[in-house]
Scaffold this active site. Structure first.
Site, PDB file in Angstrom:
ATOM      1  N   PHE A  13       0.819  -1.210   0.000  1.00 14.78           N
ATOM      2  CA  PHE A  13       0.000   0.000   0.000  1.00 14.78           C
ATOM      3  C   PHE A  13       0.861   1.273   0.000  1.00 14.78           C
ATOM      4  O   PHE A  13       0.736   2.133  -0.887  1.00 14.78           O
ATOM      5  CB  PHE A  13      -0.931  -0.047   1.228  1.00 14.78           C
ATOM      6  CG  PHE A  13      -1.595   1.255   1.572  1.00 14.78           C
ATOM      7  CD1 PHE A  13      -2.158   2.072   0.586  1.00 14.78           C
ATOM      8  CD2 PHE A  13      -1.688   1.676   2.900  1.00 14.78           C
ATOM      9  CE1 PHE A  13      -2.780   3.277   0.909  1.00 14.78           C
ATOM     10  CE2 PHE A  13      -2.306   2.867   3.234  1.00 14.78           C
ATOM     11  CZ  PHE A  13      -2.850   3.674   2.241  1.00 14.78           C
ATOM     12  N   ASP A  33      10.397  -7.359  -3.200  1.00 14.56           N
ATOM     13  CA  ASP A  33       9.093  -7.732  -2.623  1.00 14.56           C
ATOM     14  C   ASP A  33       8.829  -9.170  -3.023  1.00 14.56           C
ATOM     15  O   ASP A  33       9.103  -9.558  -4.167  1.00 14.56           O
ATOM     16  CB  ASP A  33       8.004  -6.784  -3.173  1.00 14.56           C
ATOM     17  CG  ASP A  33       6.730  -6.805  -2.356  1.00 14.56           C
ATOM     18  OD1 ASP A  33       6.156  -7.901  -2.191  1.00 14.56           O
ATOM     19  OD2 ASP A  33       6.299  -5.739  -1.882  1.00 14.56           O
ATOM     20  N   THR A  37       1.658 -10.346  -0.199  1.00 17.26           N
ATOM     21  CA  THR A  37       0.389  -9.608  -0.045  1.00 17.26           C
ATOM     22  C   THR A  37       0.320  -8.443  -1.027  1.00 17.26           C
ATOM     23  O   THR A  37      -0.759  -7.955  -1.316  1.00 17.26           O
ATOM     24  CB  THR A  37       0.200  -9.067   1.392  1.00 17.26           C
ATOM     25  OG1 THR A  37       1.282  -8.160   1.674  1.00 17.26           O
ATOM     26  CG2 THR A  37       0.181 -10.180   2.417  1.00 17.26           C
ATOM     27  N   ALA A  80       6.966  -6.311   5.405  1.00 17.78           N
ATOM     28  CA  ALA A  80       6.588  -6.843   6.717  1.00 17.78           C
ATOM     29  C   ALA A  80       5.363  -7.728   6.578  1.00 17.78           C
ATOM     30  O   ALA A  80       4.596  -7.613   5.632  1.00 17.78           O
ATOM     31  CB  ALA A  80       6.257  -5.694   7.670  1.00 17.78           C
ATOM     32  N   GLN A  81       5.217  -8.571   7.572  1.00 18.39           N
ATOM     33  CA  GLN A  81       3.922  -9.179   7.836  1.00 18.39           C
ATOM     34  C   GLN A  81       3.231  -8.072   8.638  1.00 18.39           C
ATOM     35  O   GLN A  81       3.608  -7.794   9.769  1.00 18.39           O
ATOM     36  CB  GLN A  81       4.136 -10.459   8.647  1.00 18.39           C
ATOM     37  CG  GLN A  81       2.903 -11.287   8.857  1.00 18.39           C
ATOM     38  CD  GLN A  81       1.740 -10.549   9.465  1.00 18.39           C
ATOM     39  OE1 GLN A  81       0.776 -10.194   8.771  1.00 18.39           O
ATOM     40  NE2 GLN A  81       1.799 -10.276  10.748  1.00 18.39           N
ATOM     41  N   TYR A 145       2.733  -8.686  16.521  1.00 14.26           N
ATOM     42  CA  TYR A 145       3.145  -7.716  15.500  1.00 14.26           C
ATOM     43  C   TYR A 145       3.888  -6.542  16.169  1.00 14.26           C
ATOM     44  O   TYR A 145       4.995  -6.179  15.758  1.00 14.26           O
ATOM     45  CB  TYR A 145       1.904  -7.234  14.746  1.00 14.26           C
ATOM     46  CG  TYR A 145       2.139  -6.055  13.832  1.00 14.26           C
ATOM     47  CD1 TYR A 145       2.881  -6.178  12.664  1.00 14.26           C
ATOM     48  CD2 TYR A 145       1.584  -4.803  14.131  1.00 14.26           C
ATOM     49  CE1 TYR A 145       3.081  -5.086  11.825  1.00 14.26           C
ATOM     50  CE2 TYR A 145       1.780  -3.717  13.292  1.00 14.26           C
ATOM     51  CZ  TYR A 145       2.531  -3.863  12.144  1.00 14.26           C
ATOM     52  OH  TYR A 145       2.729  -2.778  11.320  1.00 14.26           O
TER      53      TYR A 145
HETATM   54  N1  LIG Z   1      -0.497   0.851   6.564  1.00 12.30           N
HETATM   55  C1  LIG Z   1      -0.475   1.167   7.841  1.00 12.30           C
HETATM   56  O1  LIG Z   1      -1.461   1.633   8.415  1.00 12.30           O
HETATM   57  C2  LIG Z   1       0.786   0.958   8.646  1.00 12.30           C
HETATM   58  C3  LIG Z   1       0.794   1.401   9.987  1.00 12.30           C
HETATM   59  C4  LIG Z   1       1.944   1.175  10.746  1.00 12.30           C
HETATM   60  C5  LIG Z   1       3.037   0.565  10.174  1.00 12.30           C
HETATM   61  N2  LIG Z   1       3.011   0.159   8.892  1.00 12.30           N
HETATM   62  C6  LIG Z   1       4.181  -0.519   8.340  1.00 12.30           C
HETATM   63  O2  LIG Z   1       4.569   0.123   7.136  1.00 12.30           O
HETATM   64  C7  LIG Z   1       5.073  -0.836   6.213  1.00 12.30           C
HETATM   65  C8  LIG Z   1       4.324  -0.744   4.904  1.00 12.30           C
HETATM   66  O3  LIG Z   1       2.947  -0.851   5.185  1.00 12.30           O
HETATM   67  P1  LIG Z   1       1.890  -1.205   4.061  1.00 12.30           P
HETATM   68  O4  LIG Z   1       0.568  -0.803   4.589  1.00 12.30           O
HETATM   69  O5  LIG Z   1       2.356  -0.737   2.753  1.00 12.30           O
HETATM   70  O6  LIG Z   1       1.996  -2.789   4.136  1.00 12.30           O
HETATM   71  P2  LIG Z   1       1.542  -3.862   3.050  1.00 12.30           P
HETATM   72  O7  LIG Z   1       1.235  -5.078   3.836  1.00 12.30           O
HETATM   73  O8  LIG Z   1       0.522  -3.292   2.130  1.00 12.30           O
HETATM   74  O9  LIG Z   1       2.876  -4.080   2.209  1.00 12.30           O
HETATM   75  C9  LIG Z   1       3.891  -4.899   2.651  1.00 12.30           C
HETATM   76  C10 LIG Z   1       4.622  -5.411   1.437  1.00 12.30           C
HETATM   77  O10 LIG Z   1       5.670  -6.266   1.907  1.00 12.30           O
HETATM   78  C11 LIG Z   1       5.688  -7.414   1.096  1.00 12.30           C
HETATM   79  N3  LIG Z   1       6.244  -8.509   1.887  1.00 12.30           N
HETATM   80  C12 LIG Z   1       5.655  -9.180   2.903  1.00 12.30           C
HETATM   81  N4  LIG Z   1       6.472 -10.114   3.371  1.00 12.30           N
HETATM   82  C13 LIG Z   1       7.612 -10.030   2.645  1.00 12.30           C
HETATM   83  C14 LIG Z   1       8.829 -10.750   2.648  1.00 12.30           C
HETATM   84  N5  LIG Z   1       9.027 -11.766   3.497  1.00 12.30           N
HETATM   85  N6  LIG Z   1       9.791 -10.391   1.775  1.00 12.30           N
HETATM   86  C15 LIG Z   1       9.589  -9.379   0.890  1.00 12.30           C
HETATM   87  N7  LIG Z   1       8.456  -8.681   0.832  1.00 12.30           N
HETATM   88  C16 LIG Z   1       7.474  -9.002   1.706  1.00 12.30           C
HETATM   89  C17 LIG Z   1       4.270  -7.665   0.675  1.00 12.30           C
HETATM   90  O11 LIG Z   1       4.147  -8.449  -0.507  1.00 12.30           O
HETATM   91  C18 LIG Z   1       3.753  -6.238   0.490  1.00 12.30           C
HETATM   92  O12 LIG Z   1       3.948  -5.799  -0.832  1.00 12.30           O
HETATM   93  C19 LIG Z   1       4.941  -2.192   6.890  1.00 12.30           C
HETATM   94  O13 LIG Z   1       6.170  -2.499   7.481  1.00 12.30           O
HETATM   95  C20 LIG Z   1       3.904  -1.959   7.965  1.00 12.30           C
HETATM   96  O14 LIG Z   1       4.087  -2.830   9.059  1.00 12.30           O
HETATM   97  C21 LIG Z   1       1.897   0.331   8.102  1.00 12.30           C
END
Ligand SMILES: NC(=O)c1ccc[n+]([C@@H]2O[C@H](COP(=O)([O-])OP(=O)(O)OC[C@H]3O[C@@H](n4cnc5c(N)ncnc54)[C@H](O)[C@@H]3O)[C@@H](O)[C@H]2O)c1
Length: 327
Positions: A13, A33, A37, A80-81, A145
């Site tokens: 995202f 990536d 997800t 991340a997961q 998490y």
């Molecule tokens: N969106 C939010 O509200 C939010 C809030 C706090 C923190 N974050 C953190 O910000 C970061 C990005 O958030 P987001 O919403 O874009 O997350 P998302 O889940 O949409 O994207 C995560 C991406 O990481 C990839 N991924 C997952 N496991 C992987 C692995 N083992 N190796 C390589 N790629 C992998 C997935 O395919 C995905 O494209 C994350 O670390 C999340 O924890 C997000």
């Protein structure tokens, strides 16, 4: 010379919006990536610019991370997961991806001499004693998490302290906006699509949380490596205003022009490990990074709902008004 920036988890995202801005400012970007997800379609237009290279790989694979980091000046570690319920089901997976994955990124950064911006989360705080919550509040996460993000943050800090790897951690609060596929807003929207006459929210409905618009989050990601000392410090990145789920639902219904919708709460906790109170003190980011959110909740919600309407479809039901920019 353009910067070469590695964005792990760039096909989710937040990644595509960040990459778009990096490309705009003339950087070359490599995305690592595993598409577990995320989706390649999220970055296909960016790849067409020729400034973005995609590498399919897993951050748990140290060699893949090391290869991807070669020649990079800056790493945004977003992979991340990222779902609390999944971390409850599979704490092992969460630990491997979020902690070991971060360790692999830090090792690679040490070898390639890159700066690391780590995407952490509000979930590191757990049950807070103080609101608005400053960064030096004790961290007592109560989801796996949050625990994995807390550990990963500390790996970043210790890598800075012991090896001088420049790292900065951004504790992102709930990020929302066009492109989102998780979180309360899309959940409420999907419920209304199924039944525009009633809306059942998860939990008590009184969960009080901070919601930050995607563009503001991306601005913070861009500013952090420029403005922070990059010695392992953490910053709260949130709007600085919190709203209950009931308030969000009311705002959504107002913007959508839906009247007479019965709003109820399922009760209990929305999901195990959910943080029911997030109210960040954002003054450190304002002071040290010169960053502050610019998009108010109503404006952000309006843009997000427009995107939902376009991508998921409009909601039927009784509409007394056309969509409103204010409610
Ligand atoms: N969106 C939010 O509200 C939010 C809030 C706090 C923190 N974050 C953190 O910000 C970061 C990005 O958030 P987001 O919403 O874009 O997350 P998302 O889940 O949409 O994207 C995560 C991406 O990481 C990839 N991924 C997952 N496991 C992987 C692995 N083992 N190796 C390589 N790629 C992998 C997935 O395919 C995905 O494209 C994350 O670390 C999340 O924890 C997000």
């Amino acid at each position: 010379m353009p910067l070469l920036v590695l964005v792990t988890g760039g096909a989710g995202f937040i990644g595509p919006k960040l990459i778009g801005r990096l490309v705009e400012r003339g950087d070359l970007v490599r995305v690592l990536d595993d598409l577990s997800t995320g989706s390649l379609s999220n970055i296909s237009e960016l790849i067409k610019t020729g400034a973005v290279e995609f590498v399919k790989g897993d951050v748990r694979d140290a060699r893949a991370v090391s290869e991807a980091a070669k020649g990079c000046n800056l790493i945004y570690h977003l992979a991340a997961q990222s779902l609390v319920p999944v971390s409850t089901e599979r704490p092992d997976l969460d630990m491997e991806i979020n902690i070991e994955g971060t360790l692999n990124v830090l090792r690679a950064a040490k070898d390639s001499g890159s700066k690391v911006v780590f995407a952490s989360s509000a979930a590191v705080y757990g049950r807070v004693n103080k609101t608005p919550t400053p960064e030096d509040e004790s961290l007592v996460p109560y989801s796996f998490y949050g625990l994995s993000k807390m550990a990963a943050e500390n790996y970043c800090r210790v890598y800075s302290e012991l090896f001088g790897v420049p790292t900065v951690t951004l504790r992102l609060f709930n990020i929302y906006g066009p492109g989102t596929n998780k979180g309360v807003m899309i959940d409420l929207y999907r419920r209304l699509l199924r039944d525009p006459g009633r809306l059942e929210v998860l939990g008590s409905g009184n969960q009080l949380k901070d919601y930050l618009y995607i563009d503001d989050a991306v601005e913070a990601l861009l500013m952090a490596p420029e403005k922070a000392a990059c010695k392992g410090e953490a910053y709260n990145i949130g709007l600085g205003e919190s709203y209950t789920v009931f308030q969000l639902a009311e705002m959504m219904l107002g913007i959508l022009g839906l009247r007479g919708v019965e709003v109820t709460a399922r009760g209990g906790v929305a999901w195990l490990g959910d943080m029911e109170l997030t109210q960040p003190d954002v003054s450190k980011a304002e002071r040290e990074l010169g960053w502050r959110a610019k998009t108010g909740i109503r404006e952000g919600l309006l843009r997000t709902l427009e995107w939902f309407e376009e991508k998921i479809g409009p909601i039927g039901g009784e509409r007394k008004h056309s969509r409103q920019s204010c409610c």
